[in-house]
Design an enzyme around this catalytic site. Structure first.
Site, short mmCIF file in Angstrom:
data_model
loop_
_atom_site.label_atom_id
_atom_site.label_comp_id
_atom_site.label_asym_id
_atom_site.label_seq_id
_atom_site.Cartn_x
_atom_site.Cartn_y
_atom_site.Cartn_z
N HIS A 155 1.23 4.78 4.35
CA HIS A 155 0.38 5.36 3.31
C HIS A 155 0.76 6.81 3.04
O HIS A 155 0.94 7.23 1.89
CB HIS A 155 -1.09 5.30 3.73
CG HIS A 155 -1.62 3.90 3.84
ND1 HIS A 155 -2.90 3.63 4.29
CD2 HIS A 155 -1.06 2.70 3.56
CE1 HIS A 155 -3.09 2.32 4.27
NE2 HIS A 155 -2.00 1.74 3.83
N SER A 207 0.80 -1.22 0.00
CA SER A 207 0.00 0.00 0.00
C SER A 207 0.83 1.28 0.00
O SER A 207 0.42 2.30 -0.55
CB SER A 207 -0.98 0.01 1.17
OG SER A 207 -0.31 -0.21 2.39
#
Length: 204
Positions: free
Chosen positions: A176, A125
């Protein structure tokens, strides 16, 4: 004979690599088990600090906690990665993907040290947020839209994804954010709009 080439080969190869690694590990144990993933290269800051296992910054990018985690990341990679690679070129795309993943993991590690709270982490991610950040800049340079993707749509995706991460447990939000920032900055440095066609020069 069909000689049609794949438009985004790096995206296909990265997705295939993640899937292959997942199923290879699934044949050996439980990918939902943090100890099992730790034994196979997941991120854990104390082992990086004390044992010098810096390879975990990279290997953790190709590991996933279960099938749902894998599919969520691979669907996003397929859609966003495909569009970014076509616009920015293969080499630049791959550079952004890898460096964004590393940047996300680095920020996550710094945050863990700062808070003193350590957890086993893994997933693509950070790298995927990097390509989202990079595509946001590309769209901005192309008057807010490329094909079916708009700047507003990307911003909405970022906000929803970050909100979900913040309000959910077991999500590495620093990875992230670090990946997103790294991807955006790298796109600023690497993207060159082709004035004649309104497209990026393809990397060789």
């Amino acid at each position: 004979m069909n000689n049609r080439r794949v438009e985004a080969p790096c995206t296909v190869i990265l997705a295939a690599t993640n899937v292959i690694v997942f199923f290879l590990l699934t044949s050996q144990g439980m990918t939902e088990d943090g100890r099992f993933l730790l034994d196979h290269g997941a991120m854990f800051v104390p082992m990086i600090q004390e044992e010098g296992e810096y390879y975990r910054f990279l290997t953790s990018m190709f590991l996933h906690f279960g099938f749902e985690h894998l599919m969520n990341n691979m669907i996003t990679l397929a859609v966003i990665g495909w569009n970014l690679e076509i616009e920015i070129g293969k080499f630049r795309f791959l550079l952004i993907y890898i460096l964004s993943g590393l940047g996300g993991n680095l920020l996550s590690a710094v945050y863990d040290v700062w808070t003193g709270e350590y957890a086993v982490s893994a997933g693509a991610s950070g790298a995927i947020f990097g390509i989202i950040g990079a595509l946001l800049y590309v769209v901005m340079r192309n008057r807010g839209r490329i094909r079916d993707i708009s700047g507003k749509g990307i911003v909405f995706m970022i906000v929803i994804s970050l909100y979900y991460g913040i309000t959910s447990g077991g999500v590495d939000n620093m990875a992230h954010i670090g990946g997103l920032m790294t991807g955006f900055v790298l796109s600023v440095l690497l993207y060159r709009k082709n004035d004649h066609k309104g497209r990026a020069f393809a990397g060789r």
